[in-house]
Design an enzyme around this catalytic site. Structure first.
Site, PDB file in Angstrom:
ATOM      1  N   ASP A 120      13.669   2.810  -5.513  1.00  0.00           N
ATOM      2  CA  ASP A 120      13.287   2.254  -6.809  1.00  0.00           C
ATOM      3  C   ASP A 120      14.077   2.970  -7.906  1.00  0.00           C
ATOM      4  O   ASP A 120      14.385   4.153  -7.787  1.00  0.00           O
ATOM      5  CB  ASP A 120      11.785   2.447  -7.057  1.00  0.00           C
ATOM      6  CG  ASP A 120      10.943   1.585  -6.121  1.00  0.00           C
ATOM      7  OD1 ASP A 120      11.508   0.714  -5.422  1.00  0.00           O
ATOM      8  OD2 ASP A 120       9.711   1.781  -6.091  1.00  0.00           O
ATOM      9  N   ARG A 145       0.832 -11.083   2.679  1.00  0.00           N
ATOM     10  CA  ARG A 145       0.562  -9.731   2.190  1.00  0.00           C
ATOM     11  C   ARG A 145       0.635  -9.742   0.672  1.00  0.00           C
ATOM     12  O   ARG A 145       1.560 -10.343   0.100  1.00  0.00           O
ATOM     13  CB  ARG A 145       1.607  -8.769   2.745  1.00  0.00           C
ATOM     14  CG  ARG A 145       1.541  -7.379   2.157  1.00  0.00           C
ATOM     15  CD  ARG A 145       2.509  -6.453   2.870  1.00  0.00           C
ATOM     16  NE  ARG A 145       2.311  -5.097   2.445  1.00  0.00           N
ATOM     17  CZ  ARG A 145       2.987  -4.523   1.440  1.00  0.00           C
ATOM     18  NH1 ARG A 145       3.897  -5.201   0.780  1.00  0.00           N
ATOM     19  NH2 ARG A 145       2.745  -3.264   1.109  1.00  0.00           N
TER      20      ARG A 145
END
Ligand SMILES: O=C(O)CCC(=O)C(=O)O
Ligand SMILES: [Fe+2]
Length: 344
Positions: free
Chosen positions: A226, A290
């Site tokens: 990230d 999910r």
């Protein structure tokens, strides 16, 4: 799992058209060069992933987790379990709306995206090239700063906004507490690095990873780090997140009322590479969708990151460079571009 999300599991009309069920031969066409066979034998990492207790923060354990893993589970974070489950229910409800309605519901500064997690600063999908496979994910991108000024007409969205605002306040508190503890552990000067984490930059991404009959050959999100300072994830009953630890991929199983804190590239630079930005990816599931809710926080606009390992840079410099890399190369080079060259 609620009735709502159960029914959503079979509501393919709610999927962006590229994700609707198709014969397997066709599915192959949209998975291009990067769809290496996905190894189904990724070991379960639990209970090895470090657990940090926010109510009695142990700086040594925190430092060790950040150095050795770049991620940890967070318990006693003070977020009411009911808030987490309401958010999850609302997210399921929103995702189960028709694709067209979702497109119309979200307008700037919020956005609805699918097929890629790479967005421009305004929230539009960024074209990744060349030959980049699509990510089997759709999501809502919600910058928290402007959220309170919005006056949504849709009642589902109006209550969702209130939940997100409340969640955002908790996450800002959690991120600041963790950041300040890391700064202390790293013996950095808090006054100097305070602006390297700015609560006003926080945003939430809510993802749905659709079912995929070829879950062994397509990724929800492929391996990445990230760009944030910190990313704080909440995954529910359906796992799929995997992290790279000592060159091995490990599963990160969901645990109730537990958040997962990932260190991003900015934190790695701020820590002079003492802490690491963890590589992770999301695997799909053939049988269940999910949903995950992820909070990301960044340095203040214009705040300079000064590190013994990197040239001074701002997050805006970094983001512009990464967006260029994604467009031209199809992947992120990231921090390596800012690294100081070794002189003997
Ligand atoms: O959905 C998840 O659990 C992870 C999402 C993620 O890695 C990201 O948005 O960068
Ligand atoms: Fe990520």
């Amino acid at each position: 799992m609620s009735e709502l999300s159960n029914s959503a599991e079979h509501n393919f009309e709610s999927y962006p058209p590229i994700f609707r069920r198709r014969p397997e031969s066709q599915t192959q066409n949209i998975d291009t060069a990067f769809t290496d066979a996905i190894n189904d034998d990724v070991p379960d990492s639990d209970p090895a992933i470090p657990v940090i207790d926010l109510q009695c923060l142990n700086l040594d354990s925190l430092g060790e987790a950040c150095r050795d893993w770049g991620l940890f589970r967070l318990v006693n974070h003070g977020i009411p379990p009911a808030l987490l489950s309401h958010l999850q229910d609302h997210a399921s409800k929103l995702f189960s709306l028709s694709f067209e309605f979702k497109q119309s519901l979200f307008s700037s500064p919020l956005s609805y995206f699918w097929g890629t997690p790479a967005l421009t600063p305004s929230g539009a999908a960024l074209q990744r090239g060349p030959q980049k496979s699509i990510s089997w994910v759709e999501g809502f991108n919600v910058p928290l700063g402007p959220l309170s000024q919005l006056e949504p007409e849709d009642p589902v969205f109006a209550s969702f906004r209130l939940l997100l605002e409340e969640y955002g306040k908790h996450l800002a508190r959690v991120a600041t507490t963790i950041f300040e503890a890391m700064v202390m552990k790293l013996n950095l000067n808090l006054v100097e690095v305070k602006s390297n984490l700015s609560e006003s930059t926080g945003y939430v991404r809510i993802y749905r990873y659709p079912l995929h009959s070829m879950a062994n050959s397509t990724w929800g999100l492929d391996a990445h780090t990230d760009s944030s300072v910190l990313s704080i994830l909440s995954q529910y009953e359906v796992g799929g997140l995997e992290v790279l630890k000592d060159n091995k991929w490990l599963q990160v199983k969901p645990m109730s009322n537990t958040l997962l804190v990932n260190l991003g590239d900015m934190m790695q630079a701020i820590s002079n590479d003492e802490y690491k930005s963890v590589e992770h990816r999301v695997k799909l599931n053939k049988h269940r969708e999910r949903i995950s809710i992820c909070y990301f926080v960044f340095p203040d606009e214009g705040s300079v990151i000064r590190s013994s390992k990197y040239k001074p840079f701002t997050y805006s410099d970094f983001r512009a460079r990464v967006q260029e890399e994604l467009k031209t190369l199809g992947f992120k080079v990231g921090l390596r571009n800012f690294k100081l060259t070794q002189t003997s």
